[in-house]
Design a protein around this motif. Structure first.
Motif, PDB file in Angstrom:
ATOM      1  N   PRO A 179       0.438  19.628 -30.684  1.00 19.14           N
ATOM      2  CA  PRO A 179       0.339  20.806 -29.810  1.00 19.14           C
ATOM      3  C   PRO A 179       1.616  21.648 -29.906  1.00 19.14           C
ATOM      4  CG  PRO A 179      -0.215  18.779 -28.630  1.00 19.14           C
ATOM      5  CD  PRO A 179       0.389  18.367 -29.938  1.00 19.14           C
ATOM      6  N   ARG A 180       1.485  22.924 -29.554  1.00 17.74           N
ATOM      7  CA  ARG A 180       2.639  23.820 -29.499  1.00 17.74           C
ATOM      8  C   ARG A 180       2.739  24.379 -28.072  1.00 17.74           C
ATOM      9  NH1 ARG A 180       1.497  27.473 -34.955  1.00 17.74           N
ATOM     10  NH2 ARG A 180       1.206  25.736 -36.395  1.00 17.74           N
ATOM     11  N   PRO A 181       3.507  23.715 -27.229  1.00 16.67           N
ATOM     12  CA  PRO A 181       4.441  22.619 -27.508  1.00 16.67           C
ATOM     13  C   PRO A 181       3.822  21.243 -27.223  1.00 16.67           C
ATOM     14  CG  PRO A 181       4.834  23.455 -25.321  1.00 16.67           C
ATOM     15  CD  PRO A 181       3.706  24.280 -25.886  1.00 16.67           C
ATOM     16  N   VAL A 182       4.542  20.193 -27.669  1.00 18.54           N
ATOM     17  CA  VAL A 182       4.201  18.827 -27.266  1.00 18.54           C
ATOM     18  C   VAL A 182       4.730  18.641 -25.848  1.00 18.54           C
ATOM     19  CG1 VAL A 182       4.537  16.377 -27.720  1.00 18.54           C
ATOM     20  CG2 VAL A 182       4.332  17.988 -29.630  1.00 18.54           C
ATOM     21  N   SER A 184       4.483  15.858 -23.767  1.00 21.84           N
ATOM     22  CA  SER A 184       4.992  14.553 -23.353  1.00 21.84           C
ATOM     23  C   SER A 184       4.970  13.586 -24.521  1.00 21.84           C
ATOM     24  CB  SER A 184       4.144  13.981 -22.209  1.00 21.84           C
ATOM     25  OG  SER A 184       2.840  13.654 -22.673  1.00 21.84           O
ATOM     26  N   ALA A 185       5.757  12.520 -24.402  1.00 25.94           N
ATOM     27  CA  ALA A 185       5.768  11.478 -25.430  1.00 25.94           C
ATOM     28  C   ALA A 185       4.400  10.813 -25.529  1.00 25.94           C
ATOM     29  CB  ALA A 185       6.856  10.450 -25.114  1.00 25.94           C
ATOM     30  N   ALA A 186       3.764  10.604 -24.385  1.00 24.44           N
ATOM     31  CA  ALA A 186       2.448   9.948 -24.374  1.00 24.44           C
ATOM     32  C   ALA A 186       1.422  10.777 -25.140  1.00 24.44           C
ATOM     33  CB  ALA A 186       1.991   9.728 -22.937  1.00 24.44           C
ATOM     34  N   GLU A 187       1.507  12.107 -25.027  1.00 25.72           N
ATOM     35  CA  GLU A 187       0.575  12.979 -25.737  1.00 25.72           C
ATOM     36  C   GLU A 187       0.682  12.774 -27.246  1.00 25.72           C
ATOM     37  OE1 GLU A 187      -0.689  17.624 -25.306  1.00 25.72           O
ATOM     38  OE2 GLU A 187       1.450  17.236 -25.562  1.00 25.72           O
ATOM     39  N   ALA A 188       1.919  12.724 -27.759  1.00 25.81           N
ATOM     40  CA  ALA A 188       2.123  12.516 -29.195  1.00 25.81           C
ATOM     41  C   ALA A 188       1.687  11.118 -29.615  1.00 25.81           C
ATOM     42  CB  ALA A 188       3.598  12.731 -29.546  1.00 25.81           C
ATOM     43  N   LEU A 189       2.027  10.126 -28.810  1.00 24.26           N
ATOM     44  CA  LEU A 189       1.687   8.739 -29.142  1.00 24.26           C
ATOM     45  C   LEU A 189       0.174   8.553 -29.191  1.00 24.26           C
ATOM     46  CD1 LEU A 189       3.050   5.991 -29.663  1.00 24.26           C
ATOM     47  CD2 LEU A 189       2.855   5.536 -27.210  1.00 24.26           C
ATOM     48  N   LEU A 337      23.339  24.148 -24.736  1.00 24.10           N
ATOM     49  CA  LEU A 337      23.167  25.418 -25.434  1.00 24.10           C
ATOM     50  C   LEU A 337      21.693  25.695 -25.732  1.00 24.10           C
ATOM     51  CD1 LEU A 337      26.153  25.173 -27.957  1.00 24.10           C
ATOM     52  CD2 LEU A 337      26.004  26.680 -25.967  1.00 24.10           C
ATOM     53  N   GLY A 338      20.970  24.650 -26.133  1.00 21.52           N
ATOM     54  CA  GLY A 338      19.544  24.815 -26.408  1.00 21.52           C
ATOM     55  C   GLY A 338      18.771  25.224 -25.172  1.00 21.52           C
ATOM     56  N   ASP A 339      19.065  24.578 -24.047  1.00 22.81           N
ATOM     57  CA  ASP A 339      18.376  24.925 -22.803  1.00 22.81           C
ATOM     58  C   ASP A 339      18.673  26.367 -22.396  1.00 22.81           C
ATOM     59  OD1 ASP A 339      17.328  22.399 -22.690  1.00 22.81           O
ATOM     60  OD2 ASP A 339      18.634  21.667 -21.095  1.00 22.81           O
ATOM     61  N   TYR A 340      19.918  26.795 -22.622  1.00 19.65           N
ATOM     62  CA  TYR A 340      20.304  28.153 -22.229  1.00 19.65           C
ATOM     63  C   TYR A 340      19.544  29.196 -23.040  1.00 19.65           C
ATOM     64  CZ  TYR A 340      23.147  32.339 -21.524  1.00 19.65           C
ATOM     65  OH  TYR A 340      23.561  33.617 -21.249  1.00 19.65           O
ATOM     66  N   ILE A 341      19.524  29.026 -24.371  1.00 25.09           N
ATOM     67  CA  ILE A 341      18.860  30.037 -25.192  1.00 25.09           C
ATOM     68  C   ILE A 341      17.346  30.019 -24.963  1.00 25.09           C
ATOM     69  CG2 ILE A 341      18.460  28.701 -27.324  1.00 25.09           C
ATOM     70  CD1 ILE A 341      19.535  31.133 -28.875  1.00 25.09           C
ATOM     71  N   LEU A 342      16.788  28.841 -24.690  1.00 25.06           N
ATOM     72  CA  LEU A 342      15.354  28.760 -24.404  1.00 25.06           C
ATOM     73  C   LEU A 342      15.022  29.501 -23.109  1.00 25.06           C
ATOM     74  CD1 LEU A 342      12.490  27.678 -24.889  1.00 25.06           C
ATOM     75  CD2 LEU A 342      13.178  25.566 -23.723  1.00 25.06           C
ATOM     76  N   SER A 355       9.287  21.766 -26.447  1.00 22.54           N
ATOM     77  CA  SER A 355       8.725  20.922 -25.396  1.00 22.54           C
ATOM     78  C   SER A 355       9.336  21.216 -24.033  1.00 22.54           C
ATOM     79  CB  SER A 355       8.936  19.446 -25.745  1.00 22.54           C
ATOM     80  OG  SER A 355       8.404  18.621 -24.706  1.00 22.54           O
ATOM     81  N   PRO A 356       8.527  21.240 -22.984  1.00 21.85           N
ATOM     82  CA  PRO A 356       9.057  21.378 -21.628  1.00 21.85           C
ATOM     83  C   PRO A 356       9.744  20.107 -21.139  1.00 21.85           C
ATOM     84  CG  PRO A 356       6.687  21.045 -21.553  1.00 21.85           C
ATOM     85  CD  PRO A 356       7.055  21.190 -23.003  1.00 21.85           C
ATOM     86  N   ASP A 357       9.535  18.994 -21.845  1.00 24.43           N
ATOM     87  CA  ASP A 357      10.173  17.725 -21.496  1.00 24.43           C
ATOM     88  C   ASP A 357      11.579  17.698 -22.108  1.00 24.43           C
ATOM     89  OD1 ASP A 357      11.054  15.126 -21.219  1.00 24.43           O
ATOM     90  OD2 ASP A 357       9.164  14.201 -21.816  1.00 24.43           O
ATOM     91  N   PRO A 358      12.636  17.667 -21.295  1.00 26.27           N
ATOM     92  CA  PRO A 358      14.001  17.687 -21.836  1.00 26.27           C
ATOM     93  C   PRO A 358      14.282  16.571 -22.839  1.00 26.27           C
ATOM     94  CG  PRO A 358      14.035  18.035 -19.466  1.00 26.27           C
ATOM     95  CD  PRO A 358      12.625  17.640 -19.826  1.00 26.27           C
ATOM     96  N   ALA A 359      13.594  15.446 -22.709  1.00 28.45           N
ATOM     97  CA  ALA A 359      13.811  14.339 -23.642  1.00 28.45           C
ATOM     98  C   ALA A 359      13.245  14.635 -25.022  1.00 28.45           C
ATOM     99  CB  ALA A 359      13.183  13.057 -23.099  1.00 28.45           C
TER     100      ALA A 359
END
Length: 427
Positions: A179-182, A184-189, A337-342, A355-359
């Protein structure tokens, strides 16, 4: 007309005239890193001082470590030291040559193995992740109809070794659509789990995808593969130097990487990790003396003939530099920095493919910005404002945030992005 002697003298002089200013640029860079105590007093000042370790001009904003990183002063100096040492050809042992392609190179493998969390004998020093991925695809015995499961976001250097094998030997390359975006980890798994069949022999995936920068749940995916008797192979081109990781903790069977991106090592330094229990199952791709010697373990995969040993001096220096700065500091900086530009791009109406999941995100941020034509923007930013980005047509932008980047650099990009939209009447 110049005679041969005068020609050589003139040519040498011209070469020196070109080389000396470049060496002078390196000599002008700071000879030491900023003190860590500066982090407590003024964190921005600390990273600003680190920025001075790079030859990137002060007026350039570089947002493309996702393709290639710039090697900082300690790495460049190590490469020069390597050449100064090896090109003398004065090694005490008359059988020892600095371009020797049959060495264990433990002085380089040991720090690398410690850095990635494995044993020396599980590491082979190669040139990049593409080469390592080709070793993996070529080295695993598969029969016609056997399946290799991967995502639709793999780099060509990860996908095409398997496509070649499919065309030549009849294996099946099967892709899941991320998906764009993924979210959660569970979604990918679950996507991987649902796609596994009785014919699946290998699960191959990018730890961090080059397309969207999603950090896939590598440990869980490798555990899934292991539970079903499937080999796991991970393309980790973006991981070393971006974030902390440990291949033994991940539990993968194989791991490839290109440290010239986020670790900012010399170009042409890559590695292949092969779990010790799997080494004897992997055939060599390049064969020379020692190719069939199982006693030397993963070393046999790095025996490719004469090699660029000074680049390995630079790799070792890059590992030391990351350790001196501190990987926790680096990863924290990357994420900030990534969170800021996003966040700023989303304020501007960009569709986030991150991904909206910071992890599941770190230092590669991907956004879709229709109707902005990506290539036009990319050329305009670079040619008029010395801001370098990367993306894909028609409207995708991939924005990389290396630790030395300043908030003011990101703000400059954002300002020019807004200006482009106004100028082209896209706002």
């Amino acid at each position: 007309m110049l005679d041969r002697r005068n020609f050589l003298t003139t040519a040498t002089g011209l070469a020196a005239a070109v080389a000396l200013p470049r060496l002078q640029q390196l000599q002008n860079l700071p000879s030491s890193l900023p003190d860590h105590s500066l982090l407590d007093k003024d964190e921005d000042a600390y990273w600003s001082e680190l920025r001075k370790q790079f030859l990137i001009p002060a007026d350039e904003v570089y947002l493309n470590n996702g393709t290639v990183g710039s090697s900082p002063a300690p790495v460049l100096r190590a490469i020069f030291d390597g050449y100064n040492s090896t090109e003398k050809l004065d090694q005490q042992d008359p059988e020892d040559y600095p371009i020797w392609g049959y060495a264990a190179w433990n002085e380089f493998r040991d720090p690398l193995a410690e850095f990635v969390g494995c044993h020396r004998d599980e590491i082979a020093l190669l040139r990049n992740a593409t080469e390592a991925n080709s070793y993996i695809a070529n080295g695993i015995d598969l029969k016609p109809g056997d399946e290799v499961l991967m995502t639709d976001q793999e780099h060509p250097g990860g996908e095409h070794p398997w496509n070649l094998k499919a065309k030549r030997y009849g294996i099946v390359v099967k892709k899941i659509t991320l998906p764009r975006p993924v979210k959660s980890a569970a979604e990918a798994l679950n996507l991987f789990n649902d796609a596994v069949t009785t014919r699946t022999r290998v699960i191959f995936f990018s730890h961090i995808t080059t397309f969207s920068g999603v950090v896939l749940p590598a440990k869980e995916l490798c555990a899934l593969a292991r539970s079903k008797g499937i080999l796991s192979a991970v393309d980790g081109a973006h991981v070393p130097g971006m974030m902390r990781f440990n291949v033994h903790e991940i539990g993968c069977d194989m791991y490839s990487s290109s440290p010239h991106k986020w670790l900012q090592a010399p170009k042409g330094t890559g590695f292949l990790y092969v779990r010790d229990e799997v080494i004897d199952r992997l055939w060599n791709t390049i064969a020379t003396e020692g190719w069939d010697n199982v006693k030397i373990r993963a070393e046999r995969f790095q025996r490719i003939g004469s090699s660029n040993v000074p680049a390995l001096w630079g790799l070792r220096a890059a590992i030391k530099l990351a350790g001196d700065i501190g990987l926790e500091r680096i990863e924290r900086r990357h994420r900030m920095l990534g969170d800021y530009i996003l966040a700023e791009m989303r304020k501007r109406g960009a569709e986030s493919w991150t991904s909206p999941d910071p992890a599941l995100r770190c230092a590669i941020i991907t956004v879709n910005v229709p109707p902005v034509p990506r290539l036009d923007l990319e050329n305009w930013l670079w040619k008029r404002h010395k801001i370098r980005i990367r993306g894909a047509d028609p409207n995708k932008l991939r924005l990389s945030t290396p630790y030395y980047l300043q908030k003011k650099d990101i703000d400059r990009f954002l300002e020019k992005f807004d200006e482009f939209k106004r100028e082209k009447k896209l706002a």
